[in-house]
Design an enzyme around this catalytic site. Sequence first.
Site, PDB file in Angstrom:
ATOM      1  N   TYR A 145       0.918  -1.169   0.007  1.00  0.00           N
ATOM      2  CA  TYR A 145      -0.140   0.227   0.026  1.00  0.00           C
ATOM      3  C   TYR A 145       0.890   1.258   0.129  1.00  0.00           C
ATOM      4  CZ  TYR A 145      -3.899  -3.093   0.867  1.00  0.00           C
ATOM      5  OH  TYR A 145      -5.099  -4.045   1.048  1.00  0.00           O
ATOM      6  N   LYS A 197       3.443 -15.551   2.636  1.00  0.00           N
ATOM      7  CA  LYS A 197       3.263 -16.283   1.498  1.00  0.00           C
ATOM      8  C   LYS A 197       4.622 -16.824   1.200  1.00  0.00           C
ATOM      9  CE  LYS A 197       1.086 -18.452  -1.985  1.00  0.00           C
ATOM     10  NZ  LYS A 197       0.254 -19.570  -1.795  1.00  0.00           N
ATOM     11  N   ASP A 230      -3.110 -18.150   2.130  1.00  0.00           N
ATOM     12  CA  ASP A 230      -4.332 -19.010   1.291  1.00  0.00           C
ATOM     13  C   ASP A 230      -4.730 -20.123   2.303  1.00  0.00           C
ATOM     14  OD1 ASP A 230      -1.660 -20.166   1.264  1.00  0.00           O
ATOM     15  OD2 ASP A 230      -1.918 -20.905  -0.862  1.00  0.00           O
ATOM     16  N   ASP A 255      -5.538  -6.620   5.589  1.00  0.00           N
ATOM     17  CA  ASP A 255      -6.735  -5.982   5.188  1.00  0.00           C
ATOM     18  C   ASP A 255      -7.663  -7.207   4.850  1.00  0.00           C
ATOM     19  OD1 ASP A 255      -8.423  -4.104   4.369  1.00  0.00           O
ATOM     20  OD2 ASP A 255      -7.376  -3.661   2.414  1.00  0.00           O
ATOM     21  N   ASP A 259     -11.139  -8.325   7.443  1.00  0.00           N
ATOM     22  CA  ASP A 259     -12.490  -8.233   6.985  1.00  0.00           C
ATOM     23  C   ASP A 259     -13.260  -9.690   7.016  1.00  0.00           C
ATOM     24  OD1 ASP A 259     -12.612  -5.543   6.689  1.00  0.00           O
ATOM     25  OD2 ASP A 259     -13.371  -5.730   4.656  1.00  0.00           O
TER      26      ASP A 259
END
Length: 383
Positions: A145, A197, A230, A255, A259
């Site tokens: 970001y 990851k 994942d 992020d 959520d």
Amino acid sequence: MTKKSFRIAVLPGDGIGPEVVAEAVKILKAVSEASTSFELKLESYPFGGNAIDSLGEPLPAATLKACQEADAILMGSVGGPKWGVDSPVRPEQGLLALRKALGLYANIRPAKFASDSLISASPLKPEIAQGVDIIVLRELIGGLYFGERKEAGVAPNEDVAWDTMIYSVEEIKRITRVAAKLAMTANPPLEIHSIDKANVLACSRLWRKVVTETLKEEYPQLKLDHQLVDSASMLIVANPRKLNGVLLTENLFGDILSDESSVIPGSLGLLPSASLSGAPTISDFSSPDFKTTPGLYEPIHGSAPDIAGQGIANPIGTILSAALLLRYSIGLEKPAQAIESAVRRVLDEEKAGGFHLRTKDLGGNVSTTQMGEKILEALKETL
Ligand code: ATP
Ligand code: MG
């Protein structure tokens, strides 16, 4: 004896912000009045859309100064259709500027049921949802970001766009230390699940290495496990209790996973959040090494313009944010627990006729102020 004094800047904001913040302010005032050893000094400031309307900018200089001098900030929410994407100045710019000015790099979002009586409101089956207690800790000011990016349509390579993800050893170390302190706010300490990851990304391999080494050197007593992002996202819906503890993640993964996990405990209106500029305070203010950790506390929901002004918003996310404020910024664990327990008792209580007190988002007809008053009454029984 003189009372230790803490300053709390209150930013009611826009939409339902002022309605839900008013209830949390009553709770904090009650905590302050009941104490013989500390006092909380609360002061409200314009911020967001209302500040644009009255002063021409979302983050007025006096508001910023008050926030920088405060021990903690309690916020409602900012924004609304009146200051949409076409407006020259938008409320969200004020929020980004405030986060940046305060260096709020650690975003904390707990996902757990405020009361077991809410398990049926979860989209997950009760046997899967019950007992979920995940604290998502997201690195908030690094990674994709904030990396360099190139838009498509820009020469010389118009058909190509890119974003860069950069993490430094120092950035990973400091968020790992926050995870460790967070884990130690519970007794016994929480397990840390670090998300990456690492089978693909270089940043993730550095992440895994630094998290492992930092915890081994500085907090060898803490339990650490590594999860690929994942498989973690599958676990959150298939077997979320496996991730109970602190879910430590970089910005983008955090992020998404925050959520995803916030859906488990029912309504958006129930969940609190904290953004800190350092590790949470875990010592008591009477101890010699005590220092507050400034932070911004807000419910996870937005300004909800569709229900603003109707007095029906659920104030619980903001009230629980006030509890986090006491716990993480000021080290006041006991009143934090008293607030959480008051919320739980009000939600648990079965009324004659078999119904529970619920605001409209949870299928009831209790107003914002009625819910706030009930929680305040329950709190006063234990303060
Ligand atoms: P933002 O962009 O500001 O995050 P959003 O589009 O994500 O906003 P919210 O403002 O969070 O949306 O609202 C989403 C939905 O949830 C709306 O229908 C809103 O009325 C409802 N909602 C949000 N907060 C509450 C609350 N505290 N009590 C009841 N309903 C709520
Ligand atoms: Mg939103």
